[in-house]
Design a protein around this motif. Structure first.
Motif, PDB file in Angstrom:
ATOM      1  N   MET A   1      -6.747   8.579   7.709  1.00 22.52           N
ATOM      2  CA  MET A   1      -5.674   9.144   8.537  1.00 22.52           C
ATOM      3  C   MET A   1      -5.653  10.657   8.346  1.00 22.52           C
ATOM      4  SD  MET A   1      -2.713   6.292   7.758  1.00 22.52           S
ATOM      5  CE  MET A   1      -1.650   6.803   9.102  1.00 22.52           C
ATOM      6  N   TRP A   2      -5.407  11.379   9.429  1.00 25.12           N
ATOM      7  CA  TRP A   2      -5.366  12.840   9.390  1.00 25.12           C
ATOM      8  C   TRP A   2      -3.906  13.312   9.437  1.00 25.12           C
ATOM      9  CZ3 TRP A   2      -9.832  10.651  11.152  1.00 25.12           C
ATOM     10  CH2 TRP A   2     -11.031  11.256  10.754  1.00 25.12           C
ATOM     11  N   TYR A   3      -3.613  14.248   8.553  1.00 28.14           N
ATOM     12  CA  TYR A   3      -2.283  14.872   8.491  1.00 28.14           C
ATOM     13  C   TYR A   3      -2.451  16.392   8.496  1.00 28.14           C
ATOM     14  CZ  TYR A   3       0.286  10.562   7.530  1.00 28.14           C
ATOM     15  OH  TYR A   3       0.869   9.324   7.628  1.00 28.14           O
ATOM     16  N   ALA A   4      -1.371  17.067   8.883  1.00 25.95           N
ATOM     17  CA  ALA A   4      -1.350  18.533   8.881  1.00 25.95           C
ATOM     18  C   ALA A   4       0.052  18.988   8.501  1.00 25.95           C
ATOM     19  CB  ALA A   4      -1.743  19.090  10.249  1.00 25.95           C
ATOM     20  N   TYR A   5       0.113  20.136   7.806  1.00 24.29           N
ATOM     21  CA  TYR A   5       1.415  20.696   7.441  1.00 24.29           C
ATOM     22  C   TYR A   5       2.188  21.076   8.699  1.00 24.29           C
ATOM     23  CZ  TYR A   5       0.184  20.938   2.497  1.00 24.29           C
ATOM     24  OH  TYR A   5      -0.158  20.624   1.203  1.00 24.29           O
ATOM     25  N   GLU A   6       3.470  20.969   8.598  1.00 21.62           N
ATOM     26  CA  GLU A   6       4.324  21.297   9.738  1.00 21.62           C
ATOM     27  C   GLU A   6       4.184  22.776  10.076  1.00 21.62           C
ATOM     28  OE1 GLU A   6       8.991  20.608  11.103  1.00 21.62           O
ATOM     29  OE2 GLU A   6       8.399  20.449   8.990  1.00 21.62           O
TER      30      GLU A   6
ATOM     31  N   ALA B   1      -7.940  14.958   5.868  1.00 16.09           N
ATOM     32  CA  ALA B   1      -8.275  13.530   5.931  1.00 16.09           C
ATOM     33  C   ALA B   1      -7.858  12.852   4.632  1.00 16.09           C
ATOM     34  CB  ALA B   1      -9.763  13.349   6.166  1.00 16.09           C
ATOM     35  N   ILE B   2      -7.064  11.783   4.764  1.00 14.62           N
ATOM     36  CA  ILE B   2      -6.571  11.028   3.603  1.00 14.62           C
ATOM     37  C   ILE B   2      -6.810   9.551   3.874  1.00 14.62           C
ATOM     38  CG2 ILE B   2      -4.594  10.628   2.080  1.00 14.62           C
ATOM     39  CD1 ILE B   2      -3.324  13.128   3.209  1.00 14.62           C
ATOM     40  N   THR B   3      -7.200   8.821   2.866  1.00 17.35           N
ATOM     41  CA  THR B   3      -7.394   7.386   3.017  1.00 17.35           C
ATOM     42  C   THR B   3      -6.053   6.682   3.212  1.00 17.35           C
ATOM     43  OG1 THR B   3      -7.312   7.046   0.631  1.00 17.35           O
ATOM     44  CG2 THR B   3      -9.480   7.452   1.612  1.00 17.35           C
ATOM     45  N   ALA B   4      -6.091   5.521   3.865  1.00 15.10           N
ATOM     46  CA  ALA B   4      -4.862   4.770   4.143  1.00 15.10           C
ATOM     47  C   ALA B   4      -4.184   4.310   2.858  1.00 15.10           C
ATOM     48  CB  ALA B   4      -5.186   3.564   5.027  1.00 15.10           C
ATOM     49  N   GLU B   5      -4.953   3.994   1.824  1.00 16.06           N
ATOM     50  CA  GLU B   5      -4.359   3.564   0.552  1.00 16.06           C
ATOM     51  C   GLU B   5      -3.564   4.700  -0.091  1.00 16.06           C
ATOM     52  OE1 GLU B   5      -7.590   2.206  -1.749  1.00 16.06           O
ATOM     53  OE2 GLU B   5      -7.964   0.413  -0.527  1.00 16.06           O
TER      54      GLU B   5
ATOM     55  N   LEU C   1     -15.553  14.596   4.375  1.00  7.91           N
ATOM     56  CA  LEU C   1     -16.264  13.823   5.393  1.00  7.91           C
ATOM     57  C   LEU C   1     -17.478  14.594   5.876  1.00  7.91           C
ATOM     58  CD1 LEU C   1     -13.236  12.590   7.520  1.00  7.91           C
ATOM     59  CD2 LEU C   1     -14.448  11.342   5.738  1.00  7.91           C
ATOM     60  N   MET C   2     -18.476  13.840   6.312  1.00  2.66           N
ATOM     61  CA  MET C   2     -19.684  14.457   6.850  1.00  2.66           C
ATOM     62  C   MET C   2     -19.420  14.898   8.280  1.00  2.66           C
ATOM     63  SD  MET C   2     -22.656  11.895   5.434  1.00  2.66           S
ATOM     64  CE  MET C   2     -23.945  12.932   6.111  1.00  2.66           C
ATOM     65  N   SER C   3     -19.908  16.081   8.617  1.00  2.00           N
ATOM     66  CA  SER C   3     -19.762  16.587   9.969  1.00  2.00           C
ATOM     67  C   SER C   3     -20.718  15.867  10.912  1.00  2.00           C
ATOM     68  CB  SER C   3     -20.035  18.090   9.997  1.00  2.00           C
ATOM     69  OG  SER C   3     -21.370  18.348   9.582  1.00  2.00           O
ATOM     70  N   THR C   4     -20.494  16.087  12.195  1.00  2.00           N
ATOM     71  CA  THR C   4     -21.379  15.452  13.186  1.00  2.00           C
ATOM     72  C   THR C   4     -22.805  15.971  13.069  1.00  2.00           C
ATOM     73  OG1 THR C   4     -20.682  17.158  14.778  1.00  2.00           O
ATOM     74  CG2 THR C   4     -19.504  15.061  14.803  1.00  2.00           C
TER      75      THR C   4
END
Length: 570
Positions: free
Chosen positions: A401-406, A413-417, A442-445
């Protein structure tokens, strides 16, 4: 030369007045004359020719500058468009030296075969599967319940995806691919048997058709030669009928689209399939069509998805449409299905050829629903000491899951666990330091593409290594053959030697037996000598000698044993 030949040559080189006018319109160039077949016009010549033709047609519309008009050629097509780059590019024109491929429209392809069938000759199974829309595979062919009669109903397919069930009369047994004549309203129709036996029973249960009902139509017979000839003549008229019907509907001002026309096998009835947004009053259309084609008219309104299944086409995936090849049941597709699969609501990408949402969105929906059960609720913010982080997107299959500061745009990128653990900490009013501590690399494209290229390169190396190993194996096989031959010879020689050694061992065994007999004789003699000796009185015995040192005693014993061995050997 004769006079007639001179007249012919003069006639060949004397153009008419019309040809002289056209030759004046052509641009003059200083190029050397070449053959018409090998000559290719340049872009400038094409542009000049198009401009001259446009001026000519404009002059014809105005009646000419001096009131005179050019002679119109009925074979010419008026040029009312601007000359584009593609029209002036000679390389985009077809090569006249290449043979033109004649395309014959497959008339019987929509019926389930690619050629005109013969009477009493069934169509092959491979042709039924590869040359038809919504084909059927009888995977229960030959299976029958014990102590029961065979199923007396069959499924018959007609044009495109129209299929119906018919009852077999007594004494007639048909198989998949047979061309049969069935009951029509009115008259009879011609179709191809697609399912029989237990598979047809299951198909009728699936479509909720009672096989014991009296409303099921009858199957008359296998199609005769006359039936197939009349059916073929009706098929050939369908395209022309479709075009005329569209023009008639346009002239009557009807807001409808005629999609397909299907003639009955006896050419007494025609079914017109159409689509329309609103209700259409086509009573006048039916009268005109009946007068025009002299058949019974039946109008059927279908939806846009059924239209795509009948007409067919190529989807965005590059394959034929599912609704025209194998999909028969249409399920409703909603935008929630796309949201569950993390697809952006783009109507251009989500819509299919029919303009509705793609049916393939339902194919993987259940997999995404099961995978999302392991994720925390979406749109759940998580709080850190550094600030509040908002949810942005999810990668279902990687579990990230991806999160960003307000107020910031950088994504983490953070794992669901880990997200679940942080939410539980926030519920206990515990806040971690910062989101960077839980970030996953994470690996880029580009890195993924490079890794894929490396995998392909490794596969090629393996293939090359396999080729070299095959050559080495052949060489090894030859060498092994030679070695086996040499080993065979050596084994034969060793066998001879072993036989000789066996004989020697037998001789040695005989000698050992003789030595044992001699030892037994010596033992008996020693026993006799011991009995003869008399034991002296104890008082007259000499005093017992003292023991020698252990080392000296061992040496004497060894020398004594060696002497006894030599004697025995002798």
């Amino acid at each position: 030369m004769n006079k007639d030949d001179n007249k012919k040559n003069n006639n060949q080189h004397n153009p008419t007045d019309k040809e002289q006018v056209e030759m004046k319109d052509l641009p003059t160039t200083d190029t050397t004359p070449v053959d018409d077949e090998d000559y290719v016009a340049t872009a400038e010549e094409m542009e000049a020719f198009i401009k001259s033709r446009r001026e000519k047609h404009q002059a014809e519309k105005r009646g000419g500058r001096n009131g005179d008009s050019y002679d119109k050629d009925p074979s010419e097509v008026p040029i009312d468009y601007e000359a584009s780059d593609s029209a002036m590019d000679p390389y985009l024109e077809p090569d006249p030296t290449l043979p033109k491929v004649k395309y014959d429209e497959p008339l019987y392809l929509s019926r389930g075969c690619n050629h005109q069938p013969d009477s009493y000759v069934p169509i092959s199974e491979t042709e039924l599967r590869s040359c038809c829309k919504v084909g059927a595979c009888n995977w229960m062919n030959g299976i029958r319940r014990p102590l029961e009669k065979p199923f007396d109903c069959v499924e018959v397919r007609f044009k495109n995806n129209r299929k119906e069930f018919f009852r077999l009369p007594d004494g007639i047994d048909v198989s998949d691919g047979d061309v049969v004549a069935v009951e029509g309203i009115p008259g009879h129709d011609v179709g191809i048997v697609s399912l029989t036996g237990e598979a047809c029973r299951i198909q009728m249960i699936k479509k909720k058709v009672d096989h014991e009902s009296e409303t099921i139509k009858k199957l008359f017979r296998r199609a005769k030669v006359s039936d197939i000839e009349r059916w073929t003549s009706a098929i050939k008229e369908e395209d022309a009928t479709l075009k005329k019907t569209r023009h008639i509907a346009e002239d009557l001002g009807l807001v409808m689209k005629v999609n397909d026309v299907e003639y009955q096998g006896d050419h007494s009835k025609a079914i017109f399939y159409y689509t329309a947004d609103d209700r259409v009053d086509f009573r006048n259309l039916i009268k005109v069509l009946a007068e025009q084609f002299h058949v019974r008219i039946e109008m059927k309104q279908i939806g846009v998805r059924q239209e795509a299944g009948k007409v067919g086409g190529i989807g965005t995936c590059g394959r034929e449409l599912c609704c025209s090849t194998w999909l028969t049941n249409f399920k409703s597709v909603t935008t929630s299905v796309a949201k569950a699969q993390q697809i952006l609501p783009n109507p251009q990408k989500l819509a299919g050829q029919c303009g509705k949402l793609k049916c393939c969105l339902n194919f993987e929906y259940a997999v995404y629903v099961d995978a999302l059960k392991k994720f925390p609720p979406a749109n759940t913010p998580i709080r850190f000491k550094k600030g509040l982080a908002l949810y942005k997107k999810t990668d279902v299959f990687r579990g990230i899951m991806w999160y960003a500061y307000e107020g910031e745009s950088d994504l983490y990128a953070i794992t669901a666990e880990n997200v679940k653990a942080i939410i539980e900490m926030n519920n206990r009013q515990e806040y971690p330091e910062k989101i960077e501590d839980y970030q996953v690399e994470l690996m880029s494209t580009a890195a993924l593409a490079q890794e894929a290229n490396e995998d392909e390169f490794e596969r090629e190396l393996k293939l090359m290594a396999d080729d070299s190993t095959t050559e080495n194996n052949e060489r090894k096989a030859e060498n092994n053959g030679k070695r086996k031959a040499d080993n065979g010879k050596r084994k034969a020689e060793n066998g001879k030697r072993r036989s000789e050694n066996g004989e020697r061992r037998n001789d040695n065994g005989e000698r050992r037996n003789e030595n044992r007999e001699r030892r037994n004789d010596n033992g008996e003699r020693r026993g006799d000598n011991g009995e003869r000796r008399q034991r002296e009185p104890r008082q007259q015995r000499e005093p017992r000698q003292q023991h020698e040192p252990r080392q000296q005693r061992d040496r004497d014993n060894r020398t004594r044993d060696n002497r006894n061995k030599k004697k025995n050997d002798e």
